[in-house]
Design a protein around this motif. Structure first.
Motif, PDB file in Angstrom:
ATOM      1  N   VAL A 162       0.844  -1.202   0.000  1.00  0.00           N
ATOM      2  CA  VAL A 162       0.000   0.000   0.000  1.00  0.00           C
ATOM      3  C   VAL A 162       0.879   1.251   0.000  1.00  0.00           C
ATOM      4  O   VAL A 162       0.598   2.223  -0.713  1.00  0.00           O
ATOM      5  CB  VAL A 162      -0.946  -0.009   1.216  1.00  0.00           C
ATOM      6  N   ASP A 163       1.944   1.237   0.795  1.00  0.00           N
ATOM      7  CA  ASP A 163       2.883   2.367   0.820  1.00  0.00           C
ATOM      8  C   ASP A 163       3.464   2.624  -0.565  1.00  0.00           C
ATOM      9  O   ASP A 163       3.695   3.773  -0.950  1.00  0.00           O
ATOM     10  CB  ASP A 163       4.019   2.092   1.799  1.00  0.00           C
ATOM     11  N   ALA A 164       3.730   1.555  -1.315  1.00  0.00           N
ATOM     12  CA  ALA A 164       4.309   1.708  -2.651  1.00  0.00           C
ATOM     13  C   ALA A 164       3.283   2.221  -3.658  1.00  0.00           C
ATOM     14  O   ALA A 164       3.591   3.065  -4.508  1.00  0.00           O
ATOM     15  CB  ALA A 164       4.882   0.371  -3.115  1.00  0.00           C
ATOM     16  N   LEU A 165       2.060   1.707  -3.560  1.00  0.00           N
ATOM     17  CA  LEU A 165       1.016   2.102  -4.499  1.00  0.00           C
ATOM     18  C   LEU A 165       0.629   3.569  -4.367  1.00  0.00           C
ATOM     19  O   LEU A 165       0.408   4.263  -5.370  1.00  0.00           O
ATOM     20  CB  LEU A 165      -0.224   1.222  -4.250  1.00  0.00           C
ATOM     21  N   THR A 166       0.542   4.061  -3.136  1.00  0.00           N
ATOM     22  CA  THR A 166      -0.071   5.363  -2.865  1.00  0.00           C
ATOM     23  C   THR A 166       0.600   6.529  -3.589  1.00  0.00           C
ATOM     24  O   THR A 166      -0.080   7.297  -4.281  1.00  0.00           O
ATOM     25  CB  THR A 166      -0.135   5.589  -1.344  1.00  0.00           C
ATOM     26  N   PRO A 167       1.936   6.728  -3.489  1.00  0.00           N
ATOM     27  CA  PRO A 167       2.525   7.865  -4.199  1.00  0.00           C
ATOM     28  C   PRO A 167       2.512   7.713  -5.710  1.00  0.00           C
ATOM     29  O   PRO A 167       2.465   8.718  -6.435  1.00  0.00           O
ATOM     30  CB  PRO A 167       3.954   7.913  -3.646  1.00  0.00           C
ATOM     31  N   VAL A 168       2.528   6.478  -6.186  1.00  0.00           N
ATOM     32  CA  VAL A 168       2.437   6.271  -7.637  1.00  0.00           C
ATOM     33  C   VAL A 168       1.087   6.746  -8.147  1.00  0.00           C
ATOM     34  O   VAL A 168       0.995   7.469  -9.144  1.00  0.00           O
ATOM     35  CB  VAL A 168       2.675   4.791  -7.994  1.00  0.00           C
ATOM     36  N   LEU A 169       0.028   6.382  -7.447  1.00  0.00           N
ATOM     37  CA  LEU A 169      -1.303   6.828  -7.862  1.00  0.00           C
ATOM     38  C   LEU A 169      -1.432   8.334  -7.750  1.00  0.00           C
ATOM     39  O   LEU A 169      -2.033   8.981  -8.622  1.00  0.00           O
ATOM     40  CB  LEU A 169      -2.378   6.141  -7.018  1.00  0.00           C
ATOM     41  N   ALA A 170      -0.849   8.927  -6.712  1.00  0.00           N
ATOM     42  CA  ALA A 170      -0.891  10.395  -6.585  1.00  0.00           C
ATOM     43  C   ALA A 170      -0.288  11.052  -7.815  1.00  0.00           C
ATOM     44  O   ALA A 170      -0.837  12.033  -8.351  1.00  0.00           O
ATOM     45  CB  ALA A 170      -0.151  10.828  -5.323  1.00  0.00           C
ATOM     46  N   GLY A 171       0.827  10.512  -8.291  1.00  0.00           N
ATOM     47  CA  GLY A 171       1.464  11.072  -9.483  1.00  0.00           C
ATOM     48  C   GLY A 171       0.642  10.852 -10.736  1.00  0.00           C
ATOM     49  O   GLY A 171       0.586  11.723 -11.618  1.00  0.00           O
ATOM     50  N   GLU A 172       0.006   9.693 -10.826  1.00  0.00           N
ATOM     51  CA  GLU A 172      -0.783   9.393 -12.015  1.00  0.00           C
ATOM     52  C   GLU A 172      -2.034  10.246 -12.116  1.00  0.00           C
ATOM     53  O   GLU A 172      -2.580  10.418 -13.218  1.00  0.00           O
ATOM     54  CB  GLU A 172      -1.159   7.909 -12.022  1.00  0.00           C
ATOM     55  N   LEU A 173      -2.483  10.806 -10.996  1.00  0.00           N
ATOM     56  CA  LEU A 173      -3.664  11.669 -11.013  1.00  0.00           C
ATOM     57  C   LEU A 173      -3.306  13.150 -11.164  1.00  0.00           C
ATOM     58  O   LEU A 173      -4.141  14.024 -10.907  1.00  0.00           O
ATOM     59  CB  LEU A 173      -4.490  11.447  -9.750  1.00  0.00           C
ATOM     60  N   ARG A 174      -2.089  13.428 -11.581  1.00  0.00           N
ATOM     61  CA  ARG A 174      -1.677  14.807 -11.874  1.00  0.00           C
ATOM     62  C   ARG A 174      -2.718  15.489 -12.775  1.00  0.00           C
ATOM     63  O   ARG A 174      -3.195  14.917 -13.752  1.00  0.00           O
ATOM     64  CB  ARG A 174      -0.322  14.805 -12.575  1.00  0.00           C
ATOM     65  N   GLY A 175      -3.075  16.706 -12.413  1.00  0.00           N
ATOM     66  CA  GLY A 175      -4.022  17.473 -13.202  1.00  0.00           C
ATOM     67  C   GLY A 175      -5.475  17.245 -12.837  1.00  0.00           C
ATOM     68  O   GLY A 175      -6.356  17.956 -13.333  1.00  0.00           O
ATOM     69  N   ARG A 176      -5.739  16.284 -11.966  1.00  0.00           N
ATOM     70  CA  ARG A 176      -7.121  15.980 -11.596  1.00  0.00           C
ATOM     71  C   ARG A 176      -7.551  16.700 -10.321  1.00  0.00           C
ATOM     72  O   ARG A 176      -8.727  16.658  -9.952  1.00  0.00           O
ATOM     73  CB  ARG A 176      -7.269  14.467 -11.369  1.00  0.00           C
ATOM     74  N   ASP A 177      -6.635  17.321  -9.583  1.00  0.00           N
ATOM     75  CA  ASP A 177      -6.925  17.937  -8.289  1.00  0.00           C
ATOM     76  C   ASP A 177      -7.506  16.907  -7.316  1.00  0.00           C
ATOM     77  O   ASP A 177      -8.469  17.174  -6.591  1.00  0.00           O
ATOM     78  CB  ASP A 177      -7.871  19.128  -8.446  1.00  0.00           C
ATOM     79  N   VAL A 178      -6.909  15.714  -7.304  1.00  0.00           N
ATOM     80  CA  VAL A 178      -7.284  14.648  -6.383  1.00  0.00           C
ATOM     81  C   VAL A 178      -6.044  14.239  -5.613  1.00  0.00           C
ATOM     82  O   VAL A 178      -5.009  13.917  -6.209  1.00  0.00           O
ATOM     83  CB  VAL A 178      -7.868  13.433  -7.133  1.00  0.00           C
ATOM     84  N   THR A 179      -6.116  14.264  -4.291  1.00  0.00           N
ATOM     85  CA  THR A 179      -4.978  13.838  -3.475  1.00  0.00           C
ATOM     86  C   THR A 179      -5.093  12.350  -3.156  1.00  0.00           C
ATOM     87  O   THR A 179      -6.185  11.790  -3.078  1.00  0.00           O
ATOM     88  CB  THR A 179      -4.903  14.629  -2.164  1.00  0.00           C
ATOM     89  N   VAL A 180      -3.935  11.733  -2.969  1.00  0.00           N
ATOM     90  CA  VAL A 180      -3.880  10.316  -2.611  1.00  0.00           C
ATOM     91  C   VAL A 180      -2.860  10.151  -1.492  1.00  0.00           C
ATOM     92  O   VAL A 180      -1.676  10.469  -1.662  1.00  0.00           O
ATOM     93  CB  VAL A 180      -3.470   9.441  -3.809  1.00  0.00           C
ATOM     94  N   ASN A 181      -3.322   9.687  -0.345  1.00  0.00           N
ATOM     95  CA  ASN A 181      -2.436   9.480   0.797  1.00  0.00           C
ATOM     96  C   ASN A 181      -2.817   8.193   1.515  1.00  0.00           C
ATOM     97  O   ASN A 181      -3.934   7.680   1.369  1.00  0.00           O
ATOM     98  CB  ASN A 181      -2.554  10.642   1.795  1.00  0.00           C
ATOM     99  N   ALA A 182      -1.887   7.685   2.291  1.00  0.00           N
ATOM    100  CA  ALA A 182      -2.141   6.522   3.142  1.00  0.00           C
ATOM    101  C   ALA A 182      -2.086   6.950   4.597  1.00  0.00           C
ATOM    102  O   ALA A 182      -1.280   7.799   4.976  1.00  0.00           O
ATOM    103  CB  ALA A 182      -1.111   5.426   2.887  1.00  0.00           C
ATOM    104  N   VAL A 183      -2.933   6.355   5.408  1.00  0.00           N
ATOM    105  CA  VAL A 183      -2.856   6.497   6.856  1.00  0.00           C
ATOM    106  C   VAL A 183      -2.319   5.188   7.423  1.00  0.00           C
ATOM    107  O   VAL A 183      -2.787   4.104   7.050  1.00  0.00           O
ATOM    108  CB  VAL A 183      -4.236   6.825   7.454  1.00  0.00           C
ATOM    109  N   ALA A 184      -1.333   5.297   8.310  1.00  0.00           N
ATOM    110  CA  ALA A 184      -0.697   4.120   8.900  1.00  0.00           C
ATOM    111  C   ALA A 184      -0.928   4.127  10.406  1.00  0.00           C
ATOM    112  O   ALA A 184      -0.118   4.687  11.160  1.00  0.00           O
ATOM    113  CB  ALA A 184       0.793   4.099   8.577  1.00  0.00           C
ATOM    114  N   PRO A 185      -2.022   3.526  10.871  1.00  0.00           N
ATOM    115  CA  PRO A 185      -2.266   3.506  12.312  1.00  0.00           C
ATOM    116  C   PRO A 185      -1.219   2.678  13.053  1.00  0.00           C
ATOM    117  O   PRO A 185      -0.648   1.733  12.507  1.00  0.00           O
ATOM    118  CB  PRO A 185      -3.649   2.846  12.428  1.00  0.00           C
ATOM    119  N   GLY A 186      -0.992   3.061  14.299  1.00  0.00           N
ATOM    120  CA  GLY A 186      -0.262   2.216  15.214  1.00  0.00           C
ATOM    121  C   GLY A 186      -1.236   1.356  15.978  1.00  0.00           C
ATOM    122  O   GLY A 186      -2.405   1.210  15.584  1.00  0.00           O
TER     123      GLY A 186
END
Length: 246
Positions: A162-186
């Motif tokens: 999930v950590d690997a997927l998240t920033p890749v998807l954020a980059g792929e949505l460039r121009g869409r004004d959509v943020t992509v982040n992961a939350v990592a609970p303890g």
């Protein structure tokens, strides 16, 4: 973007209990209509819906296997038919299987990876196709990726994906004004986390953060609400919501 979340729509997977329910209720308090996803427990999902609608919010329950592409597509269809679109996807759904590497049952590992990796990818793929401008996609990782607790190898590996997927998807949505982040609970006081742990183990884990307590589902929901709303300049990140465990 409407920073007050008015008329926005959130799809929350795994929302029948624990962190997912807290996230659904928190986003509803911000004025979002909420699709309460569940995998098997319809009664608990309806309890989440009742909690939201009882406070004047809008919500409905919808079942899907998050690793089944057709069912995920239908889940988004339900959101669009009921509420007109999807602005926020919070993908909390996941499974936990604990075993030391030497004792790991590979069929259990396959089940874990199917839900936590394939399921995250299936939901993220549909979110990438459908989330409206100004929206947010929040995946769920885990602090155990870096904490390296014994017995968590399979689970941590699934969340590292999930950590690997998240920033890749954020980059792929460039121009869409959509943020992509992961939350990592303890360590968080949910039935899933507490199951099978004795009091000594729970107390030891609660003492680890500088804040000296376990997280609560509501703590994690606050992080999601920030990323779904005002936290627009955070993108492509894994946010560790763990009270400061190093």
């Amino acid at each position: 973007m409407d920073t007050q979340n008015t008329h926005r729509v959130a799809l929350v997977t795994g929302a029948s209990g624990g962190i997912g329910r807290a996230v659904a209720e928190r986003l509803a308090r911000d004025g979002m209509s909420v699709v309460v996803h569940y995998a098997g427990n319809a009664g608990r999902a309806e309890e989440t819906v009742a909690s939201i609608t009882g406070r004047g919010g809008r919500a409905l329950a919808a079942r899907a296997d998050v690793a089944d592409a057709d069912q995920v597509e239908a889940l988004f269809d339900t959101a669009e038919r009921a509420f007109g679109g999807v602005d926020v996807v919070a993908h909390t759904a996941g499974v936990l299987r604990l075993a030391r590497v030497a004792e790991q049952d590979l069929d259990d590992l396959d089940d874990l990876l199917r839900t936590n990796v394939r399921g995250t990818f299936a939901v993220a793929r549909e979110a990438a196709r459908r989330v409206r401008r100004g929206g947010a996609v929040i995946t769920f990782s885990s602090s155990v990726v870096k904490l390296a607790f014994p017995g968590y190898a399979g689970y941590a590996a699934s969340k590292a994906a999930v950590d690997a997927l998240t920033p890749v998807l954020a980059g792929e949505l460039r121009g869409r004004d959509v943020t992509v982040n992961a939350v990592a609970p303890g360590p968080t006081a949910t039935p899933l986390f507490l199951e099978g742990k004795d009091r000594e183990t729970v107390d030891r884990l609660a003492a680890q953060p500088p804040l000296e307590r376990l997280g609560l589902p509501e703590d994690i929901a606050e992080s999601v609400a920030f990323l779904a709303g005002p936290g627009r300049w955070i993108n492509g990140q894994t946010v560790y919501a763990n009270g400061g465990i190093a």
